[in-house]
Design an enzyme around this catalytic site. Structure first.
Site, PDB file in Angstrom:
ATOM      1  N   GLU A  24      -8.857  10.943  -0.710  1.00 43.51           N
ATOM      2  CA  GLU A  24      -8.166  12.080  -1.336  1.00 43.51           C
ATOM      3  C   GLU A  24      -7.728  11.757  -2.750  1.00 43.51           C
ATOM      4  O   GLU A  24      -7.326  10.633  -3.038  1.00 43.51           O
ATOM      5  CB  GLU A  24      -6.847  12.354  -0.600  1.00 43.51           C
ATOM      6  CG  GLU A  24      -6.980  12.914   0.750  1.00 43.51           C
ATOM      7  CD  GLU A  24      -5.586  13.138   1.367  1.00 43.51           C
ATOM      8  OE1 GLU A  24      -5.539  13.235   2.575  1.00 43.51           O
ATOM      9  OE2 GLU A  24      -4.586  13.203   0.625  1.00 43.51           O
TER      10      GLU A  24
ATOM     11  N   CYS B 112      -5.136   2.380   5.344  1.00 42.92           N
ATOM     12  CA  CYS B 112      -4.127   1.432   4.860  1.00 42.92           C
ATOM     13  C   CYS B 112      -3.688   0.581   6.044  1.00 42.92           C
ATOM     14  O   CYS B 112      -3.640   1.056   7.172  1.00 42.92           O
ATOM     15  CB  CYS B 112      -2.937   2.223   4.313  1.00 42.92           C
ATOM     16  SG  CYS B 112      -1.596   1.200   3.678  1.00 42.92           S
TER      17      CYS B 112
ATOM     18  N   CYS C 222       4.313   7.385   7.418  1.00 47.49           N
ATOM     19  CA  CYS C 222       3.173   7.702   6.552  1.00 47.49           C
ATOM     20  C   CYS C 222       1.905   8.003   7.340  1.00 47.49           C
ATOM     21  O   CYS C 222       1.491   7.224   8.198  1.00 47.49           O
ATOM     22  CB  CYS C 222       2.928   6.543   5.590  1.00 47.49           C
ATOM     23  SG  CYS C 222       1.564   6.844   4.459  1.00 47.49           S
TER      24      CYS C 222
ATOM     25  N   GLU D 271      -2.803   0.772  -0.209  1.00 45.24           N
ATOM     26  CA  GLU D 271      -1.797  -0.077  -0.862  1.00 45.24           C
ATOM     27  C   GLU D 271      -2.516  -0.796  -2.011  1.00 45.24           C
ATOM     28  O   GLU D 271      -3.318  -1.715  -1.774  1.00 45.24           O
ATOM     29  CB  GLU D 271      -1.219  -1.066   0.167  1.00 45.24           C
ATOM     30  CG  GLU D 271      -0.395  -2.190  -0.417  1.00 45.24           C
ATOM     31  CD  GLU D 271       0.684  -1.757  -1.407  1.00 45.24           C
ATOM     32  OE1 GLU D 271       1.483  -0.859  -1.099  1.00 45.24           O
ATOM     33  OE2 GLU D 271       0.711  -2.323  -2.513  1.00 45.24           O
TER      34      GLU D 271
ATOM     35  N   SER E 289       2.137   2.314  -7.410  1.00 50.52           N
ATOM     36  CA  SER E 289       3.169   2.356  -6.381  1.00 50.52           C
ATOM     37  C   SER E 289       2.844   1.365  -5.265  1.00 50.52           C
ATOM     38  O   SER E 289       1.713   1.300  -4.781  1.00 50.52           O
ATOM     39  CB  SER E 289       3.226   3.779  -5.816  1.00 50.52           C
ATOM     40  OG  SER E 289       4.237   3.878  -4.847  1.00 50.52           O
TER      41      SER E 289
ATOM     42  N   LEU F 173      10.950   2.277  -1.752  1.00 51.62           N
ATOM     43  CA  LEU F 173      12.128   1.568  -1.236  1.00 51.62           C
ATOM     44  C   LEU F 173      12.518   2.094   0.142  1.00 51.62           C
ATOM     45  O   LEU F 173      12.525   1.361   1.128  1.00 51.62           O
ATOM     46  CB  LEU F 173      13.282   1.725  -2.243  1.00 51.62           C
ATOM     47  CG  LEU F 173      14.568   0.968  -1.924  1.00 51.62           C
ATOM     48  CD1 LEU F 173      14.353  -0.540  -1.958  1.00 51.62           C
ATOM     49  CD2 LEU F 173      15.684   1.362  -2.911  1.00 51.62           C
TER      50      LEU F 173
ATOM     51  N   ASN G 260       8.480  14.075   4.282  1.00 53.52           N
ATOM     52  CA  ASN G 260       7.503  15.062   4.684  1.00 53.52           C
ATOM     53  C   ASN G 260       7.162  14.781   6.155  1.00 53.52           C
ATOM     54  O   ASN G 260       6.563  13.751   6.434  1.00 53.52           O
ATOM     55  CB  ASN G 260       6.287  14.783   3.800  1.00 53.52           C
ATOM     56  CG  ASN G 260       5.450  15.981   3.580  1.00 53.52           C
ATOM     57  OD1 ASN G 260       5.415  16.885   4.401  1.00 53.52           O
ATOM     58  ND2 ASN G 260       4.751  15.971   2.462  1.00 53.52           N
TER      59      ASN G 260
ATOM     60  N   CYS H 147       0.197  12.615   0.923  1.00 49.34           N
ATOM     61  CA  CYS H 147       0.199  11.525   1.888  1.00 49.34           C
ATOM     62  C   CYS H 147      -0.840  11.586   2.998  1.00 49.34           C
ATOM     63  O   CYS H 147      -0.502  11.542   4.181  1.00 49.34           O
ATOM     64  CB  CYS H 147       1.569  11.407   2.543  1.00 49.34           C
ATOM     65  SG  CYS H 147       2.908  11.635   1.420  1.00 49.34           S
TER      66      CYS H 147
HETATM   67  N1  SAH Z   1       1.019   2.104  -0.579  1.00 46.90           N
HETATM   68  C1  SAH Z   1       1.686   2.542  -1.759  1.00 46.90           C
HETATM   69  C2  SAH Z   1       1.159   3.855  -2.340  1.00 46.90           C
HETATM   70  C3  SAH Z   1       0.775   4.955  -1.388  1.00 46.90           C
HETATM   71  S1  SAH Z   1       2.009   5.925  -0.600  1.00 46.90           S
HETATM   72  C4  SAH Z   1       3.172   2.639  -1.502  1.00 46.90           C
HETATM   73  O1  SAH Z   1       3.602   2.418  -0.391  1.00 46.90           O
HETATM   74  O2  SAH Z   1       3.915   2.877  -2.447  1.00 46.90           O
HETATM   75  C5  SAH Z   1       2.621   7.008  -1.794  1.00 46.90           C
HETATM   76  C6  SAH Z   1       4.101   7.314  -1.638  1.00 46.90           C
HETATM   77  O3  SAH Z   1       4.311   8.312  -0.626  1.00 46.90           O
HETATM   78  C7  SAH Z   1       4.921   6.113  -1.212  1.00 46.90           C
HETATM   79  O4  SAH Z   1       6.132   6.088  -1.922  1.00 46.90           O
HETATM   80  C8  SAH Z   1       5.154   6.407   0.258  1.00 46.90           C
HETATM   81  O5  SAH Z   1       6.219   5.667   0.741  1.00 46.90           O
HETATM   82  C9  SAH Z   1       5.353   7.895   0.228  1.00 46.90           C
HETATM   83  N2  SAH Z   1       5.230   8.564   1.528  1.00 46.90           N
HETATM   84  C10 SAH Z   1       4.353   8.314   2.504  1.00 46.90           C
HETATM   85  N3  SAH Z   1       4.555   9.132   3.564  1.00 46.90           N
HETATM   86  C11 SAH Z   1       5.576   9.932   3.219  1.00 46.90           C
HETATM   87  C12 SAH Z   1       6.249  10.996   3.903  1.00 46.90           C
HETATM   88  N4  SAH Z   1       5.912  11.370   5.128  1.00 46.90           N
HETATM   89  N5  SAH Z   1       7.255  11.611   3.247  1.00 46.90           N
HETATM   90  C13 SAH Z   1       7.607  11.233   1.997  1.00 46.90           C
HETATM   91  N6  SAH Z   1       7.017  10.242   1.311  1.00 46.90           N
HETATM   92  C14 SAH Z   1       6.016   9.591   1.918  1.00 46.90           C
END
Ligand code: SAH
Length: 347
Positions: free
Chosen positions: A91, A111, A118, A159, A190, A214, A289, A332
């Site tokens: 995506e 991932c 996620c 990641e 990220s 975080l 989300n 996501c």
């Molecule tokens: N692996 C990397 C980048 C991909 S995720 C990382 O962890 O940063 C992209 C962003 O979406 C990350 O900040 C992740 O924590 C967030 N994310 C994933 N699922 C989510 C959800 N259900 N609601 C809100 N943020 C989410």
């Protein structure tokens, strides 16, 4: 195996071309063709026929195919599903802001980080993307939209620091003055917190924005949500962020998915302020989300605003992320998951 030209840096491509017995300037010519989106060697009109034939036999050009394209009716967000040469699906999301288009790109198919909230990690890691596949997302979206992408966020599926070499090559290439030429300051990466990767990135001293997912401010809660925290805890993570800032001078972004009753209390705000003390940073609050079979729910708007207010009163710079493209599942891994569930040629 054929050589993957789009995954090579200009320097690597030039050495490759020289090793084929060609003059070095051909490397630059081919690099420019590839990064303008050429899909085949026959298009490279300033190359001699003999070289084109040789490349045809020995090399290939990564080309993603648009598998699905979804335009939001609410805003100008466009979500793409791309099919890779092996049939996998990834995506990419283009979001329009006042400064231009920002593109959220994927770095892996799936991932292996296992974060509980996620969608992208639910099927595990299938494989890493090559630098060429990461770059081609930018080229194909620019061609489709007929406009330049001004910002890139490595925040799609995967990641990025778990695919360090290819992501590094991609960063060099997308920044190259002979290529797409997107400034490092317009790129964010990220990560869920792979500390050795953050340290390695710090040493490269590229002025890209580091974004940290975080999501929690105590080790027990974070370890429950994000298995990576069991290996690299909060103290190690924030230590690596400080190192990153010392090396690059860049402000760090912290992503924080706010979850009702889990991480949205006053005590969470206080721990966050203590943890980030002295770091030049920005906190991005994202109402979580909800995913399929997930237990996490976002707090009410009022409670998110109260949480933000606590952070601001504690001296942190905190904003609430605007939601774009919610009608097209533009976040996501949701769309890829739906396509996979429908059993396209996706894995
Ligand atoms: N692996 C990397 C980048 C991909 S995720 C990382 O962890 O940063 C992209 C962003 O979406 C990350 O900040 C992740 O924590 C967030 N994310 C994933 N699922 C989510 C959800 N259900 N609601 C809100 N943020 C989410």
């Amino acid at each position: 195996m054929k050589a993957d030209l789009k995954s090579m840096t200009r320097e690597e491509l030039t050495s490759y071309i020289c090793a084929l017995g060609e003059p070095s300037f051909r490397g630059g010519q081919i690099f420019r063709w590839l990064h303008r989106g050429a899909g085949g060697f026959e298009e490279m009109s300033d190359l001699p026929k003999s070289l084109k034939q040789k490349l045809e036999q020995e090399a290939f050009i990564t080309t993603l195919k648009i598998y699905g394209r979804y335009q939001s009716a609410l805003d100008e967000t466009v979500k793409y599903l791309f099919e890779l040469e092996d049939g996998n699906i990834i995506e990419t999301v283009a979001m329009k802001y006042h400064h231009g288009y920002s593109l959220c790109i994927s770095s892996q198919v799936g991932c292996r980080m296992g974060c509980s909230f996620c969608q992208s990690t639910k099927g595990g890691l299938i494989r890493c993307l090559t630098a060429g596949e990461i770059l081609d997302q930018v080229l194909k979206v620019q061609a489709d939209l007929g406009t330049r992408i001004s910002n890139i966020v490595l925040m799609g599926i995967g990641e990025p620091l778990d695919n360090f070499e290819q992501v590094h090559r991609f960063l060099i290439n997308v920044n190259d003055p002979e290529g797409i030429q997107i400034g490092y300051r317009h790129i964010s990466l990220s990560t869920c917190g792979l500390v050795p990767g953050i340290e390695r990135l710090a040493e490269l001293e590229l002025p890209i924005t580091l974004s940290i997912s975080l999501h929690a401010t105590s080790d027990p809660i974070r370890s429950e949500m994000m298995p990576v925290n069991r290996k690299y805890n909060l103290a190690q993570l924030i230590g690596a962020c400080r190192k990153y800032q010392q090396h690059t001078g860049r402000r760090i972004s912290f992503e924080y998915a706010v979850i009702a009753g889990v991480n949205d209390r006053r005590a969470d705000a206080e721990r966050m302020a203590a943890l980030l003390d002295g770091l030049l940073c920005h906190v991005n609050l994202i109402p979580v989300n909800p995913i399929e079979n997930g237990v996490y729910r976002p707090p009410s708007r009022k409670n998110i605003l109260t949480f933000q207010e606590h952070l601001i009163n504690l001296g942190l710079n905190a904003t609430i992320r605007r939601t774009l493209g919610s009608d097209i599942s533009a976040s996501c891994g949701q769309l890829r998951r739906q396509a996979v569930a429908k059993g396209g040629s996706a894995l």
